[in-house]
Enzyme design. Structure first.
Site, PDB file in Angstrom:
ATOM      1  N   HIS A  97       0.808  -1.214   0.000  1.00 33.48           N
ATOM      2  CA  HIS A  97       0.000   0.000   0.000  1.00 33.48           C
ATOM      3  C   HIS A  97       0.848   1.273   0.000  1.00 33.48           C
ATOM      4  CE1 HIS A  97      -2.297  -3.322   1.815  1.00 33.48           C
ATOM      5  NE2 HIS A  97      -3.207  -2.897   0.972  1.00 33.48           N
TER       6      HIS A  97
ATOM      7  N   HIS B 285      -5.979  -0.052  -2.991  1.00 34.65           N
ATOM      8  CA  HIS B 285      -6.968  -0.218  -4.046  1.00 34.65           C
ATOM      9  C   HIS B 285      -6.907   0.983  -4.984  1.00 34.65           C
ATOM     10  CE1 HIS B 285      -9.376   2.005  -1.061  1.00 34.65           C
ATOM     11  NE2 HIS B 285     -10.237   2.304  -2.021  1.00 34.65           N
TER      12      HIS B 285
ATOM     13  N   GLY C 254     -11.554  -2.345  -7.363  1.00 30.44           N
ATOM     14  CA  GLY C 254     -12.464  -1.634  -8.256  1.00 30.44           C
ATOM     15  C   GLY C 254     -12.182  -1.848  -9.735  1.00 30.44           C
TER      16      GLY C 254
ATOM     17  N   MET D 130     -12.177  -8.923  -8.874  1.00 34.23           N
ATOM     18  CA  MET D 130     -12.962  -9.776  -7.989  1.00 34.23           C
ATOM     19  C   MET D 130     -14.450  -9.489  -8.185  1.00 34.23           C
ATOM     20  SD  MET D 130     -12.636 -10.457  -3.899  1.00 34.23           S
ATOM     21  CE  MET D 130     -13.380  -8.945  -3.350  1.00 34.23           C
ATOM     22  N   SER D 131     -14.922  -8.380  -7.641  1.00 36.34           N
ATOM     23  CA  SER D 131     -16.345  -8.080  -7.714  1.00 36.34           C
ATOM     24  C   SER D 131     -16.833  -8.009  -9.164  1.00 36.34           C
ATOM     25  CB  SER D 131     -16.643  -6.740  -7.019  1.00 36.34           C
ATOM     26  OG  SER D 131     -16.281  -6.804  -5.672  1.00 36.34           O
TER      27      SER D 131
END
Length: 142
Positions: free
Chosen positions: A60, A80, A114, A136-137
């Site tokens: 990060h 992210h 995202g 992923m999503s």
């Protein structure tokens, strides 16, 4: 559980990289593992990751990326990058962050967070220097 997931992935010829559970992964013959950075540090300092040829960790910051590279990570996930429900309410780090990470390490960096399966977004990630992207999503609707 890992054994059951491995069986499904093997049958469908889908690669699987276990996360966190080094002993289980080793016992099942995996040669890949993904660890949080603090666990990677612990294993490198106190135990061995012998037998794993692919070692990933999430980072990060540039400092974390450099530290992971020195510890022997063979790939990094950086995020992210975009707004995601997985990190609701937490501002994304964006493409400038991704670009800075990629410019400061030679280890392959994969963008996460995202990410959508669309050519415009994937092109922007590649232009920032990412070796690839983790979705992923966005894949849940397929």
């Amino acid at each position: 559980l890992l054994s059951q997931i491995k069986e499904i992935c093997d049958a469908k010829e889908i690669p699987l990289i276990p996360h966190t559970f080094v002993k289980s992964a080793r016992n099942l013959g995996f040669t890949s593992i993904h660890l949080p950075l603090h666990m990677l540090e612990k294993y490198v300092l106190t135990e061995s990751l012998t037998g794993f040829t692919t070692i990933g960790t999430s980072i990060h910051s540039v400092d974390e990326a450099k530290r992971a590279e020195k510890l022997g990570a063979t790939y990094l996930t950086a995020g992210h990058i975009y707004v995601t429900d997985c990190k609701k309410g937490l501002a994304p780090r964006g493409l400038p962050f991704l670009r800075e990470i990629c410019q400061n390490v030679s280890t392959p960096v994969y963008a996460i967070g995202g990410i959508k399966n669309n050519s415009e977004q994937l092109q922007a990630l590649a232009e920032a220097g990412a070796s690839g992207a983790c979705i992923m999503s966005g894949m849940m609707s397929y």
